[in-house]
Design an enzyme around this catalytic site. Structure first.
Site, PDB file in Angstrom:
ATOM      1  CB  THR A 147      12.812  -7.959  14.833  1.00  0.00           C
ATOM      2  OG1 THR A 147      13.926  -7.437  15.535  1.00  0.00           O
ATOM      3  CG2 THR A 147      11.566  -7.631  15.629  1.00  0.00           C
TER       4      THR A 147
ATOM      5  CB  VAL B 197      22.460   1.382  13.755  1.00  0.00           C
ATOM      6  CG1 VAL B 197      22.719  -0.103  13.636  1.00  0.00           C
ATOM      7  CG2 VAL B 197      23.687   2.069  14.296  1.00  0.00           C
TER       8      VAL B 197
ATOM      9  NE  ARG C 154      16.254   3.419  19.006  1.00  0.00           N
ATOM     10  CZ  ARG C 154      15.951   2.570  18.042  1.00  0.00           C
ATOM     11  NH1 ARG C 154      15.881   1.284  18.293  1.00  0.00           N
ATOM     12  NH2 ARG C 154      15.742   2.984  16.807  1.00  0.00           N
TER      13      ARG C 154
ATOM     14  CE1 TYR D 186       8.761  -3.631  13.523  1.00  0.00           C
ATOM     15  CE2 TYR D 186      10.694  -3.494  14.929  1.00  0.00           C
ATOM     16  CZ  TYR D 186      10.061  -4.010  13.819  1.00  0.00           C
ATOM     17  OH  TYR D 186      10.718  -4.897  13.019  1.00  0.00           O
ATOM     18  CG  HIS D 187      11.318  -4.126  19.094  1.00  0.00           C
ATOM     19  ND1 HIS D 187      11.732  -2.815  19.126  1.00  0.00           N
ATOM     20  CD2 HIS D 187      12.181  -4.768  18.270  1.00  0.00           C
ATOM     21  CE1 HIS D 187      12.804  -2.671  18.351  1.00  0.00           C
ATOM     22  NE2 HIS D 187      13.098  -3.830  17.827  1.00  0.00           N
TER      23      HIS D 187
ATOM     24  NE  ARG E 171      11.632  -0.578   7.294  1.00  0.00           N
ATOM     25  CZ  ARG E 171      12.243   0.564   7.174  1.00  0.00           C
ATOM     26  NH1 ARG E 171      12.607   1.230   8.225  1.00  0.00           N
ATOM     27  NH2 ARG E 171      12.525   1.048   5.975  1.00  0.00           N
TER      28      ARG E 171
ATOM     29  CB  THR F 283       7.537   2.259   3.953  1.00  0.00           C
ATOM     30  OG1 THR F 283       7.128   1.170   4.778  1.00  0.00           O
ATOM     31  CG2 THR F 283       8.907   2.729   4.417  1.00  0.00           C
TER      32      THR F 283
ATOM     33  CG  ASN G 185      -0.230   0.078   2.526  1.00  0.00           C
ATOM     34  OD1 ASN G 185       0.997   0.016   2.571  1.00  0.00           O
ATOM     35  ND2 ASN G 185      -0.974   0.219   3.610  1.00  0.00           N
TER      36      ASN G 185
ATOM     37  CE  LYS H  10       8.089  -6.905  12.663  1.00  0.00           C
ATOM     38  NZ  LYS H  10       7.614  -7.401  11.379  1.00  0.00           N
TER      39      LYS H  10
ATOM     40  CB  SER I 272       9.923   0.130  20.353  1.00  0.00           C
ATOM     41  OG  SER I 272       9.780  -0.818  19.304  1.00  0.00           O
TER      42      SER I 272
HETATM   43  N1  LIG Z   1      15.130  -3.831   7.539  1.00  0.00           N
HETATM   44  C1  LIG Z   1      15.560  -4.441   8.623  1.00  0.00           C
HETATM   45  O1  LIG Z   1      16.671  -4.199   9.114  1.00  0.00           O
HETATM   46  C2  LIG Z   1      14.673  -5.455   9.312  1.00  0.00           C
HETATM   47  C3  LIG Z   1      15.223  -6.234  10.346  1.00  0.00           C
HETATM   48  C4  LIG Z   1      14.407  -7.175  10.979  1.00  0.00           C
HETATM   49  C5  LIG Z   1      13.086  -7.320  10.594  1.00  0.00           C
HETATM   50  N2  LIG Z   1      12.578  -6.540   9.586  1.00  0.00           N
HETATM   51  C6  LIG Z   1      11.182  -6.753   9.210  1.00  0.00           C
HETATM   52  O2  LIG Z   1      11.151  -7.115   7.836  1.00  0.00           O
HETATM   53  C7  LIG Z   1       9.966  -6.613   7.211  1.00  0.00           C
HETATM   54  C8  LIG Z   1      10.350  -5.800   5.995  1.00  0.00           C
HETATM   55  O3  LIG Z   1      11.199  -4.739   6.431  1.00  0.00           O
HETATM   56  P1  LIG Z   1      11.677  -3.599   5.450  1.00  0.00           P
HETATM   57  O4  LIG Z   1      12.943  -3.064   6.015  1.00  0.00           O
HETATM   58  O5  LIG Z   1      11.623  -4.066   4.066  1.00  0.00           O
HETATM   59  O6  LIG Z   1      10.542  -2.508   5.715  1.00  0.00           O
HETATM   60  P2  LIG Z   1       9.831  -1.515   4.684  1.00  0.00           P
HETATM   61  O7  LIG Z   1       9.038  -0.557   5.508  1.00  0.00           O
HETATM   62  O8  LIG Z   1      10.831  -0.959   3.747  1.00  0.00           O
HETATM   63  O9  LIG Z   1       8.876  -2.512   3.903  1.00  0.00           O
HETATM   64  C9  LIG Z   1       7.616  -2.909   4.386  1.00  0.00           C
HETATM   65  C10 LIG Z   1       6.624  -2.695   3.252  1.00  0.00           C
HETATM   66  O10 LIG Z   1       5.327  -3.096   3.687  1.00  0.00           O
HETATM   67  C11 LIG Z   1       4.381  -2.141   3.229  1.00  0.00           C
HETATM   68  N3  LIG Z   1       3.199  -2.215   4.119  1.00  0.00           N
HETATM   69  C12 LIG Z   1       3.118  -1.946   5.440  1.00  0.00           C
HETATM   70  N4  LIG Z   1       1.872  -2.137   5.873  1.00  0.00           N
HETATM   71  C13 LIG Z   1       1.144  -2.552   4.798  1.00  0.00           C
HETATM   72  C14 LIG Z   1      -0.216  -2.908   4.615  1.00  0.00           C
HETATM   73  N5  LIG Z   1      -1.095  -2.872   5.622  1.00  0.00           N
HETATM   74  N6  LIG Z   1      -0.624  -3.278   3.363  1.00  0.00           N
HETATM   75  C15 LIG Z   1       0.260  -3.319   2.320  1.00  0.00           C
HETATM   76  N7  LIG Z   1       1.552  -2.981   2.447  1.00  0.00           N
HETATM   77  C16 LIG Z   1       1.991  -2.602   3.678  1.00  0.00           C
HETATM   78  C17 LIG Z   1       5.107  -0.808   3.260  1.00  0.00           C
HETATM   79  O11 LIG Z   1       4.552   0.157   2.382  1.00  0.00           O
HETATM   80  C18 LIG Z   1       6.535  -1.213   2.849  1.00  0.00           C
HETATM   81  O12 LIG Z   1       6.736  -1.070   1.460  1.00  0.00           O
HETATM   82  C19 LIG Z   1       9.229  -5.801   8.264  1.00  0.00           C
HETATM   83  O13 LIG Z   1       8.224  -6.609   8.830  1.00  0.00           O
HETATM   84  C20 LIG Z   1      10.302  -5.508   9.293  1.00  0.00           C
HETATM   85  O14 LIG Z   1       9.748  -5.359  10.575  1.00  0.00           O
HETATM   86  C21 LIG Z   1      13.343  -5.625   8.925  1.00  0.00           C
END
Ligand SMILES: NC(=O)c1ccc[n+]([C@@H]2O[C@H](COP(=O)([O-])OP(=O)(O)OC[C@H]3O[C@@H](n4cnc5c(N)ncnc54)[C@H](O)[C@@H]3O)[C@@H](O)[C@H]2O)c1
Length: 385
Positions: A144, A238, A326, A182-183, A100, A35, A32, A186, A180
């Site tokens: 996570t 980070v 934090r 967020y955490h 996220r 982000t 959607n 998860k 947080s």
């Molecule tokens: N990037 C990291 O370092 C990291 C580390 C551990 C876990 N994660 C987890 O991995 C997953 C992906 O992370 P990322 O870094 O690609 O994040 P991101 O925010 O770049 O990607 C998530 C995508 O999901 C979409 N989204 C969110 N809610 C939605 C909904 N209701 N309907 C449709 N689309 C939706 C967002 O628009 C975004 O494009 C997340 O769940 C995040 O918590 C990421």
């Protein structure tokens, strides 16, 4: 295989679509674009300008010869989600579509509630949609390593532990503690998946991943294929943030003492780990917990590695610890187990030292664009006001 990626527009979703497409899998995605919207809400943007979804799909076809079916929709639209499952009959659904950012979830009650509603609702709807349409579909859900907090004992790669209290033994869910809202979302996701696995026998891979860093994967062969890259205080993780700080002549800013230890993984290694987990699903009806990280570092050490990488490219920088916005332990024990991915033949091919240099090289041409967002890099969101 047919793979449906929820959150295909994201930092991990897009390169995973390219990796799987290049491997000959059929890729369908839903996003959607929240982000993109929320990043703009905090006055930030991706370091690399992002093509719109339609152009992304065209570029993937042009450079890699792959077809991606990209729906711009909310995965919380239950009827639509079911319709996509019926239409495409995926073997596996990768669930990345969650809010996220930890700081985003801590801004105020509205952001906290949005995070819980969006993340928990999408997980529960996915489970029920799969149960209705085809209960054999494998759910690969991204959690996570942050779900565990920083306990003073080893972290097993298993959802349950045996405990003995006052002479009586039982098996309980391994205790977790979010840093947080967020955490916590998860953690609740994990509890729900465990519950629905025991209730409906759905097949789940629940990945506990450490922070991901990097700009490159094998398939990002052109600027137009780049994935989003966040570096602001709300959305940037980070390592990515430190690289941009170095480029902009800002000090590298570990929060507090910088003794926070985490398991990190490069974008390329994260894609390879995900590919392996998709191509090697658990048995039908199994819940599989996976730890996904490659190197363990303190934030202080990361700042030193990024500083050295910048200096090797002639960029002088310094490290300046700043007050921690934090609430978290700044010195602690950390020893998570990792055995599932190695058992599938996974071994990390990248390391932070080389990747930090590559990231700075990739970001340098965008210095002018990055400097427009200089004001959103330093921490503003405080856990306790
Ligand atoms: N990037 C990291 O370092 C990291 C580390 C551990 C876990 N994660 C987890 O991995 C997953 C992906 O992370 P990322 O870094 O690609 O994040 P991101 O925010 O770049 O990607 C998530 C995508 O999901 C979409 N989204 C969110 N809610 C939605 C909904 N209701 N309907 C449709 N689309 C939706 C967002 O628009 C975004 O494009 C997340 O769940 C995040 O918590 C990421």
């Amino acid at each position: 295989m047919k793979v449906l990626i929820l959150g295909i527009d994201g930092y991990l979703g897009w390169p995973l679509a390219l990796r799987l497409g290049a491997r000959g899998h059929e890729v369908i995605g839903i996003d959607n674009l929240s982000t993109r919207t929320f990043s703009e809400e905090v006055g930030a943007d991706s370091a690399f300008p992002l093509p719109n979804p339609e152009d992304r799909v065209k570029e993937a076809k042009k450079h890699l010869g792959i077809d991606i079916n990209f729906y711009v929709r909310d995965v919380n639209d239950y009827e639509f989600l079911k319709e996509v499952l019926r239409r495409h009959k995926p073997d596996v659904v990768v669930h990345f579509a969650e809010q996220r950012s930890a700081p985003f979830s801590m801004k105020d009650y509205k952001h906290a509630v949005y995070t819980l509603e969006n993340n928990l609702s999408s997980t529960v709807k996915l489970v029920y949609a799969i149960k209705e349409v085809d209960p054999t579909i494998h759910i690969l859900k991204m959690g996570t390593m942050g779900e565990y907090g920083t306990p003073n004992f080893d972290i097993p790669e298993s959802p349950f532990v045996e405990v003995e209290i006052k002479g009586k033994k039982d098996k309980i869910v391994f205790p977790r503690w979010g840093g947080s809202v967020y955490h916590w979302s998860k953690i609740f996701d994990t509890d729900l998946l465990l519950y629905f696995n025991s209730l409906f026998g759905i097949t789940v891979t629940d990945i506990m991943q450490g922070p991901v860093y990097g700009t490159r994967t094998q398939e990002i062969v052109n600027e137009s294929l780049r994935t989003r890259f966040d570096f602001d205080e709300t959305w940037g993780t980070v390592v990515n943030r430190f690289c941009v700080e170095a480029i902009l002549g800002l000090p590298l800013t570990p929060y507090g003492k910088g003794g926070q230890i985490r398991g990190f993984i490069s974008l390329e290694d994260s894609m390879e780990a995900l590919r392996l987990l998709i191509e090697h699903p658990p048995n039908q009806g199994e819940y599989r917990l996976v730890h996904q990280f490659a190197e363990i570092y303190s934030v202080r050490k990361i700042a030193e590695i990024v500083k050295a990488a910048a200096e090797s490219l002639g960029i002088e920088t310094r490290i300046q610890n700043v007050e921690n916005p934090r609430v978290e332990a700044e010195e602690h024990y950390y020893n998570p187990e990792i055995k599932v991915l190695p058992s599938l033949g996974f071994y990390p091919k990248k390391n932070l030292k080389d990747e930090a240099k590559a990231m700075i090289e990739d970001l340098l041409p965008y210095k002018e664009r990055l400097s427009r967002f200089k004001h959103v890099i330093m921490p503003k969101t405080k856990w306790r006001r």
